[in-house]
Design a protein around this motif. Structure first.
Motif, PDB file in Angstrom:
ATOM      1  N   PHE A 106       0.769  -1.061  -0.125  1.00  0.00           N
ATOM      2  CA  PHE A 106      -0.092   0.019   0.066  1.00  0.00           C
ATOM      3  C   PHE A 106       1.014   1.281   0.034  1.00  0.00           C
ATOM      4  N   TRP A 107       2.014   1.388   0.636  1.00  0.00           N
ATOM      5  CA  TRP A 107       3.086   2.366   0.679  1.00  0.00           C
ATOM      6  C   TRP A 107       3.225   2.782  -0.699  1.00  0.00           C
ATOM      7  N   ARG A 108       3.219   1.855  -1.432  1.00  0.00           N
ATOM      8  CA  ARG A 108       3.672   2.246  -2.956  1.00  0.00           C
ATOM      9  C   ARG A 108       2.863   2.578  -3.911  1.00  0.00           C
ATOM     10  N   ALA A 109       1.558   2.133  -3.303  1.00  0.00           N
ATOM     11  CA  ALA A 109       0.141   2.616  -4.148  1.00  0.00           C
ATOM     12  C   ALA A 109       0.160   3.999  -4.982  1.00  0.00           C
ATOM     13  N   ASP A 110      -0.291   4.175  -6.022  1.00  0.00           N
ATOM     14  CA  ASP A 110      -0.457   5.127  -6.598  1.00  0.00           C
ATOM     15  C   ASP A 110      -1.638   6.118  -6.034  1.00  0.00           C
ATOM     16  N   LEU A 111      -1.309   7.416  -5.575  1.00  0.00           N
ATOM     17  CA  LEU A 111      -2.172   7.981  -4.898  1.00  0.00           C
ATOM     18  C   LEU A 111      -3.601   8.279  -5.505  1.00  0.00           C
ATOM     19  N   THR A 112      -3.577   8.597  -6.735  1.00  0.00           N
ATOM     20  CA  THR A 112      -4.643   8.881  -7.405  1.00  0.00           C
ATOM     21  C   THR A 112      -5.399   7.619  -7.665  1.00  0.00           C
ATOM     22  N   HIS A 146       3.367   4.633  11.354  1.00  0.00           N
ATOM     23  CA  HIS A 146       3.058   3.398  10.396  1.00  0.00           C
ATOM     24  C   HIS A 146       3.174   3.754   8.828  1.00  0.00           C
ATOM     25  N   PRO A 147       3.712   3.241   7.877  1.00  0.00           N
ATOM     26  CA  PRO A 147       3.454   3.696   6.584  1.00  0.00           C
ATOM     27  C   PRO A 147       2.279   3.587   5.924  1.00  0.00           C
ATOM     28  N   ASP A 148       1.580   2.405   6.303  1.00  0.00           N
ATOM     29  CA  ASP A 148       0.121   2.304   5.807  1.00  0.00           C
ATOM     30  C   ASP A 148      -0.713   3.321   6.354  1.00  0.00           C
ATOM     31  N   HIS A 149      -0.608   3.639   7.716  1.00  0.00           N
ATOM     32  CA  HIS A 149      -1.393   4.740   8.495  1.00  0.00           C
ATOM     33  C   HIS A 149      -1.294   6.203   7.662  1.00  0.00           C
ATOM     34  N   ILE A 150      -0.162   6.275   7.387  1.00  0.00           N
ATOM     35  CA  ILE A 150       0.243   7.646   6.513  1.00  0.00           C
ATOM     36  C   ILE A 150      -0.523   7.672   5.230  1.00  0.00           C
ATOM     37  N   ALA A 178      -3.224   5.639   4.364  1.00  0.00           N
ATOM     38  CA  ALA A 178      -4.566   5.709   4.543  1.00  0.00           C
ATOM     39  C   ALA A 178      -4.740   7.451   4.696  1.00  0.00           C
ATOM     40  N   HIS A 179      -4.276   7.911   5.477  1.00  0.00           N
ATOM     41  CA  HIS A 179      -4.349   9.452   5.821  1.00  0.00           C
ATOM     42  C   HIS A 179      -4.471  10.080   4.349  1.00  0.00           C
ATOM     43  N   ARG A 180      -3.347   9.965   3.596  1.00  0.00           N
ATOM     44  CA  ARG A 180      -3.216  10.631   2.124  1.00  0.00           C
ATOM     45  C   ARG A 180      -4.282  10.331   1.234  1.00  0.00           C
ATOM     46  N   VAL A 181      -4.604   8.928   1.277  1.00  0.00           N
ATOM     47  CA  VAL A 181      -5.913   8.590   0.380  1.00  0.00           C
ATOM     48  C   VAL A 181      -7.305   9.056   0.708  1.00  0.00           C
ATOM     49  N   ALA A 182      -7.500   9.097   2.207  1.00  0.00           N
ATOM     50  CA  ALA A 182      -8.679   9.634   2.739  1.00  0.00           C
ATOM     51  C   ALA A 182      -8.879  10.944   2.469  1.00  0.00           C
ATOM     52  N   MET A 183      -7.831  11.846   2.663  1.00  0.00           N
ATOM     53  CA  MET A 183      -7.972  13.278   2.574  1.00  0.00           C
ATOM     54  C   MET A 183      -8.055  13.521   1.051  1.00  0.00           C
ATOM     55  N   TYR A 184      -7.337  12.851   0.091  1.00  0.00           N
ATOM     56  CA  TYR A 184      -7.210  13.311  -1.404  1.00  0.00           C
ATOM     57  C   TYR A 184      -8.722  12.832  -1.912  1.00  0.00           C
ATOM     58  N   ALA A 185      -9.255  11.795  -1.626  1.00  0.00           N
ATOM     59  CA  ALA A 185     -10.451  11.058  -2.044  1.00  0.00           C
ATOM     60  C   ALA A 185     -11.494  12.322  -1.615  1.00  0.00           C
ATOM     61  N   ALA A 186     -11.555  12.854  -0.280  1.00  0.00           N
ATOM     62  CA  ALA A 186     -12.625  13.596   0.005  1.00  0.00           C
ATOM     63  C   ALA A 186     -12.546  14.854  -0.816  1.00  0.00           C
ATOM     64  N   GLN A 187     -11.346  15.203  -0.936  1.00  0.00           N
ATOM     65  CA  GLN A 187     -11.244  16.538  -2.110  1.00  0.00           C
ATOM     66  C   GLN A 187     -12.080  16.159  -3.676  1.00  0.00           C
ATOM     67  N   LEU A 188     -11.464  15.012  -3.923  1.00  0.00           N
ATOM     68  CA  LEU A 188     -11.731  14.551  -5.336  1.00  0.00           C
ATOM     69  C   LEU A 188     -13.344  14.212  -5.594  1.00  0.00           C
ATOM     70  N   ALA A 189     -13.530  13.841  -4.430  1.00  0.00           N
ATOM     71  CA  ALA A 189     -15.360  13.263  -4.776  1.00  0.00           C
ATOM     72  C   ALA A 189     -16.178  14.340  -4.676  1.00  0.00           C
ATOM     73  N   GLY A 190     -15.783  15.791  -4.414  1.00  0.00           N
ATOM     74  CA  GLY A 190     -16.771  16.765  -4.366  1.00  0.00           C
ATOM     75  C   GLY A 190     -16.348  17.607  -5.704  1.00  0.00           C
ATOM     76  N   VAL A 191     -15.447  17.013  -6.630  1.00  0.00           N
ATOM     77  CA  VAL A 191     -15.251  17.940  -7.992  1.00  0.00           C
ATOM     78  C   VAL A 191     -16.110  17.281  -8.958  1.00  0.00           C
ATOM     79  N   PRO A 192     -17.212  18.109  -9.527  1.00  0.00           N
ATOM     80  CA  PRO A 192     -18.089  17.604 -10.395  1.00  0.00           C
ATOM     81  C   PRO A 192     -17.488  17.041 -11.840  1.00  0.00           C
ATOM     82  N   SER A 193     -16.250  17.440 -12.201  1.00  0.00           N
ATOM     83  CA  SER A 193     -15.805  17.119 -13.483  1.00  0.00           C
ATOM     84  C   SER A 193     -14.726  15.930 -13.277  1.00  0.00           C
ATOM     85  N   HIS A 194     -14.521  15.509 -12.090  1.00  0.00           N
ATOM     86  CA  HIS A 194     -13.582  14.475 -11.870  1.00  0.00           C
ATOM     87  C   HIS A 194     -14.298  13.028 -11.942  1.00  0.00           C
ATOM     88  N   ARG A 195     -13.946  12.242 -12.663  1.00  0.00           N
ATOM     89  CA  ARG A 195     -14.297  10.706 -12.862  1.00  0.00           C
ATOM     90  C   ARG A 195     -15.821  10.746 -12.753  1.00  0.00           C
TER      91      ARG A 195
END
Length: 308
Positions: A118-124, A153-157, A159-176
Motif C-alpha cells: 500500500f505504501w507504493r500505491a499510486d495515490l490517485t 506506520h507507513p500504511d497509516h500515513i 491511508a491518511h493521504r488517500v482519505a484526504m485526497y479522495a474527500a477532495q476529489l469526490a466533491g469535484v463535479p468534473s472528476h471521474r
C-alpha cells in the motif's frame, strides 16, 4: 446509497485499527440507527502473530495471515453491529507494507517492501477507489488518521493521504464522472487520544502495580506521538455504554491483540471510561454544539439529517 439520514465513513489501514481507535463510536452510532461504513486498505498480511499455533500463517512462511485476518475483522464488525465493511479496491488489491521501529520510538517503512504494498500505491488510483465509495455512501462525516498516522506506520500515513485526497476529489463535479455524482463531506476528523486521559489511565495502571502495559510510557513524562494535547481536541464521543461491544471486537483479533494486553489492562484497572470515550480532531467543517468541557459530543453536531 444507504437510507439512514446520518452516515459515517471510516478509513483504516489494517484489521483491528478501527476497533482500537473508534470501536465504541462505531457501535454507538450503529445502535442509534446511523449508517457506518468502514473501508480497510490492507488485510494486514505483515502483522506479527501472537498465537503460536497460527505462526505458520506468517508472511515469511505460508503467507496466509491476510485471509485469516479477513475472518477476524468479520467477527469484529459483527460485534460492533457494522454491516457495511469494504476493502479498498477489493480484497487483496493492496498489501500490508510492514514496518520497523526507528530508534526514536516511532514506526518507519520496512527495509523490504512488497511490490504491491500500500505504501507504493499510486495515490490517485487508490483515492479513486475511495471516491467511488464516498459518492455511493454520501457520508456527512469522515474519520481517518492524522498525517503521521498516529505513530508513523507507513500504511497509516498512506491511508491518511488517500482519505484526504479522495474527500477532495469526490466533491469535484468534473472528476471521474463514471464514479458517481459528486459529494462534499461536511465534516472530517482525525482520530486522537486525549493527553490528560492517557496520563490519568497510565497513572492508575502504575498505581495498581501494572508496570508492563504501555511499556515505556510515563504518566508524568514521555508519551508517543498518537497522544494529542487536549487543546487540539474538538470532539469526545462518550460511548461507554458500548464498551462491551468494543472489547468483544478487540477480542476478535487474537493474532494481534491479547486479552491480557494493554487495552484490556486499561479497561480492567481504570474502568470502561478509559476506552469508551473516543476523541477526535476536527479537520474541515464547523463544530456544532459543544458539551460542558468545550468539546463536541457528537460528530454529526450541526449536520442536518439527509432526507434522502
Amino acid at each position: 446509497m444507504p437510507a439512514a439520514p446520518y452516515r459515517l465513513l471510516l478509513v483504516h489501514a489494517h484489521p483491528d485499527d478501527e476497533s482500537i481507535g473508534q470501536g465504541a463510536t462505531m457501535a454507538k452510532y450503529v445502535a442509534e440507527g446511523r449508517h457506518v461504513t468502514l473501508v480497510t486498505c490492507t488485510a494486514g498480511e505483515q502483522g506479527e502473530i501472537l498465537v503460536p499455533e497460527l505462526a505458520h500463517l506468517a508472511a515469511d512462511q505460508e503467507d496466509r495471515l491476510g485471509e485469516h485476518r479477513r475472518g477476524e475483522i468479520a467477527d469484529a464488525m459483527a460485534a460492533l453491529g457494522v454491516t457495511d465493511h469494504r476493502w479498498l479496491g477489493g480484497f487483496g488489491r493492496y498489501r500490508d507494507s510492514g514496518m520497523k521501529w526507528h530508534e526514536s520510538g516511532h514506526a518507519i517503512p520496512a527495509d523490504d517492501i512488497h511490490d504491491n504494498a500500500f505504501w507504493r500505491a499510486d495515490l490517485t488510483e487508490a483515492a479513486d477507489h475511495l471516491v467511488e465509495v464516498i459518492r455511493e455512501v454520501r457520508p456527512q462525516v469522515l474519520v481517518t488518521y492524522d498525517p503521521f498516522g498516529g505513530y508513523g506506520h507507513p500504511d497509516h500515513i498512506q491511508a491518511h493521504r488517500v482519505a484526504m485526497y479522495a474527500a477532495q476529489l469526490a466533491g469535484v463535479p468534473s472528476h471521474r464522472r463514471d464514479l458517481g455524482e459528486p459529494w462534499v463531506i461536511a465534516k472530517i476528523y482525525w482520530g486522537a487520544m486525549s493527553e490528560s486521559r492517557m496520563r490519568a489511565g497510565l497513572r492508575a495502571l502504575r498505581d495498581a502495580g501494572d508496570t508492563t502495559s504501555f511499556e515505556g510510557m510515563d504518566p508524568d513524562g514521555w508519551l508517543p506521538p498518537f497522544v494529542t494535547a487536549d487543546e487540539n481536541l474538538a470532539a469526545a464521543v462518550d460511548a461507554t455504554a458500548y464498551i462491551e461491544a468494543k472489547m468483544k471486537a478487540l477480542a476478535s483479533y487474537p493474532t494481534q491483540i491479547t486479552t491480557d494486553g494493554p487495552f484490556f489492562a486499561l479497561s480492567n484497572n481504570v474502568g470502561s471510561e478509559a476506552l469508551g470515550v473516543e476523541y477526535y480532531r476536527i479537520v474541515s467543517g464547523t463544530q456544532g454544539e459543544l458539551g460542558p468541557d468545550g468539546l463536541e459530543t457528537d460528530l454529526f453536531a450541526g449536520v442536518p439529517a439527509d432526507p434522502a
